[in-house]
Design a protein around this motif. Structure first.
Motif, mmCIF file in Angstrom:
data_model
loop_
_atom_site.group_PDB
_atom_site.id
_atom_site.type_symbol
_atom_site.label_atom_id
_atom_site.label_comp_id
_atom_site.label_asym_id
_atom_site.label_seq_id
_atom_site.Cartn_x
_atom_site.Cartn_y
_atom_site.Cartn_z
ATOM 1 N N ASN A 98 0.795 -1.226 0.000
ATOM 2 C CA ASN A 98 0.000 0.000 0.000
ATOM 3 C C ASN A 98 0.828 1.276 0.000
ATOM 4 O O ASN A 98 0.309 2.351 -0.338
ATOM 5 C CB ASN A 98 -0.955 0.015 1.192
ATOM 6 C CG ASN A 98 -2.172 -0.872 0.966
ATOM 7 O OD1 ASN A 98 -2.510 -1.187 -0.182
ATOM 8 N ND2 ASN A 98 -2.820 -1.287 2.043
ATOM 9 N N PRO A 119 -2.191 -1.967 -5.062
ATOM 10 C CA PRO A 119 -2.844 -1.849 -3.746
ATOM 11 C C PRO A 119 -3.194 -3.242 -3.212
ATOM 12 O O PRO A 119 -3.609 -4.130 -3.981
ATOM 13 C CB PRO A 119 -4.108 -1.036 -4.053
ATOM 14 C CG PRO A 119 -3.758 -0.251 -5.281
ATOM 15 C CD PRO A 119 -2.867 -1.157 -6.087
ATOM 16 N N GLU A 120 -3.039 -3.421 -1.939
ATOM 17 C CA GLU A 120 -3.242 -4.744 -1.348
ATOM 18 C C GLU A 120 -4.654 -5.273 -1.579
ATOM 19 O O GLU A 120 -4.852 -6.488 -1.701
ATOM 20 C CB GLU A 120 -2.912 -4.673 0.149
ATOM 21 C CG GLU A 120 -1.430 -4.375 0.399
ATOM 22 C CD GLU A 120 -1.097 -4.144 1.870
ATOM 23 O OE1 GLU A 120 -1.960 -4.423 2.730
ATOM 24 O OE2 GLU A 120 0.025 -3.680 2.154
#
Length: 368
Positions: A98, A119-120
């Protein structure tokens, strides 16, 4: 009266004994009753491995401008009906993280730097699409150092997605429907399991074959771009880096026990081959890659392969679902079947006398 009662008791005892012997399964302690309740595990005689190439759904680095406007949720929408099978495989081209800056970039803003930090939350999109096996052996898994690699494996573990390719995680053994699989992955990049150490690769594959029914080998190798669609059967040097001899590697790991070899890295589609009844895909191209990737010409087409093997890992057949990408429309089906036609052409040129039969409807079988 006492005599009648005694005779009646003896008759009832004999009747009960006869009943128990005639229906032994009703006796709780009977060995027959115990074995009858244990189901036999029957292995599937045909398994399906669905395989695609590079997956990178959008990078928040250097800016969030490189993220798709739908936050990647519709990334696989067009091809969802085809992401089915026992194993659904792809190459994760980057890490899940992130925040953080890339050590590979020359300036603090990351200008002109190909560093991918998804993004995770995007990992859940890949999981929901059906992917259950990923290669993380490539040149982008380390874009954000040990922090990116560590976070990526933590997230994949939490989602129960099988993966391989880091020196710290060279392989994974898992079971699906009574078939035991092993996945191992190789690349020429730092902290990955080396594609250029064939001896070690063969030793690993041989050990995995002793412990599993089907061994899947993935590699990230070969030069990149439209000029490198052919399999040269020599070491490929690109930007002064030895990207491996993918032909020698694929044959070597099959000699050691691999049942299928799935390649990626060149960002274009390459030929396929059948060697010792085992299927090789030399490059699966760009499958779902958003942002800074070139999608011009051959870089914008790729196969989605649905490969059928028997339970011993021998090739039965395959189907090529051709897909295409561009910057505006993103991932979608290709009604011109360009990837299938490209695979057929390249296989004819690179492997004359091959053992595969290409039909006109995207099917690949064995020559009779």
């Amino acid at each position: 009266m006492k005599l009648l009662n005694t005779l009646a008791l003896l008759f009832l005892s004999a009747l009960l004994l006869f009943s128990c012997q005639g229906n032994r399964a009703s006796v709780p302690n009977s060995p027959l009753a115990q074995t009858d309740t244990i189901p036999n595990k029957i292995k599937k005689d045909t398994i399906t491995i669905t395989a695609v190439g590079d997956i990178m759904l959008g990078s928040a680095y250097p800016t969030k401008a490189n993220l798709p406007t739908d936050d990647a949720v519709k990334s696989f929408e067009e091809v969802a009906p085809y992401l089915k099978g026992d194993v659904i495989f792809g190459n994760l081209e980057g890490c899940f993280l992130n925040n953080g800056k890339s050590t590979k970039c020359k300036d603090t803003m990351g200008n002109s730097c190909f560093a991918f930090r998804m993004p995770e939350r995007y990992a859940g999109i890949i999981k929901e699409a059906g992917f259950n096996v990923l290669s993380i052996a490539n040149n982008h898994v380390g874009d954000f150092g040990s922090k990116g690699r560590k976070r990526t494996v933590e997230i994949l573990d939490s989602l129960q997605i099988n993966y391989a390719g880091l020196q710290s995680h060279p392989f994974k053994i898992f079971e699906i429907d009574s078939i035991k699989y092993a996945i191992c992955a190789f690349a020429p990049n730092e902290n990955t399991v080396s594609i250029n150490n064939l001896r070690a690769a063969k030793e690993l594959v041989a050990r995995l074959k002793e412990q599993s029914d089907v061994v899947i080998v993935s590699f990230h190798g070969g030069a990149e771009g439209a000029k490198f669609e052919h399999v040269p059967k020599t070491n490929e040097i690109f930007y002064a880096e030895n990207r491996g001899n993918v032909y020698q590697f694929a044959h070597g790991v099959i000699d050691a026990g691999a049942d299928i070899v799935l390649g990626h890295g060149p960002h274009v589609t390459r030929a396929v081959e059948l060697y010792k009844n085992k299927f090789i895909a030399y490059s699966l191209g760009n499958f779902c890659t958003y942002g800074m990737f070139s999608l011009k010409g051959p870089n914008g087409i790729a196969p989605l392969l649905q490969i059928k093997l028997n339970s011993s890992g021998d090739f039965i057949s395959a189907e090529v679902i051709s897909i295409k990408q561009d910057k505006v429309n993103r991932l979608r089906l290709d009604d011109q079947d360009a990837a299938f036609k490209k695979i057929k052409f390249l296989t004819e040129v690179d492997f004359p006398g091959h053992q595969l039969d290409f039909s006109e409807n995207g099917k690949i079988g064995r020559k009779k």
